[in-house]
Motif scaffolding. Structure first.
Motif: not given
Length: 185
Positions: A33-40, A72-83
């Motif tokens: 979750l920390h990584f998703i926060y930093l990525l977004r 950050p250039e990767t196009q990733i839709g909302a609701g992304f989840y890293l298990g």
């Protein structure tokens, strides 16, 4: 849910509820979750700005620390989840739809030669199991489950379960039922 930020939608997938900025920050003790926060956060800032450069440096540090090679250039839709965290590689030119789950050890890569030269495009509500490899200029449809250790280098239609090396698929209307929780609209 349409008036919420992409980050809030990503964190909704984990908790099943809309979180305040403070609640999101508290959940950042989890590496994925920390990584998703930093990525977004990095995606919000153009690369050429001062803040964009600072955020990219911070993101790079945590890419190495956690083992996520997502740019950050990767196009990733909302609701992304890293298990789970660790050992994940996604080509920056890949496209990933909304409500996608990606497990540890996954590689989403570019093919540099052959009939499928290019990068994958992954649809909405796709669950990608541990150590799966998706490579080349292929399209993965919506509502697709890619089993652990699958090697996918062919187009996959929507509503399918994919397994094996080389990949084979079967049509299943409920392919991701029970695998993708707390979907966003």
């Amino acid at each position: 849910m349409s008036n919420h930020s992409t980050l809030q939608k990503d964190f909704y997938r984990e908790s099943g509820k809309c979180l305040s900025s403070f609640e999101i920050w508290k959940k950042c003790f989890s590496p994925n979750l920390h990584f998703i926060y930093l990525l977004r956060t990095t995606q919000k800032h153009p690369r050429s700005t001062f803040l964009g450069k600072i955020w990219r440096l911070i993101l790079r540090h945590y890419q190495i620390k956690y083992g996520f090679q997502i740019y950050p250039e990767t196009q990733i839709g909302a609701g992304f989840y890293l298990g789970h965290w660790g050992s994940l590689v996604i080509n920056p030119k890949a496209k990933i739809g909304k409500n996608c789950n990606i497990a540890q050890g996954v590689t989403i890569a570019q093919a540099n030669r052959g009939k499928n030269e290019g990068v994958p495009e992954i649809g909405n509500e796709v669950w990608i199991g541990p150590n799966a490899v998706i490579v080349g200029n292929i399209k993965i449809g919506d509502n697709v489950l890619i089993a652990p250790n699958a090697y996918v280098n062919i187009n996959i239609p929507s509503n399918a379960v994919v397994m094996g090396n080389p990949a084979t698929f079967t049509i299943n209307q409920n392919a991701t039922s029970g695998y993708i929780n707390n979907k966003i609209d």
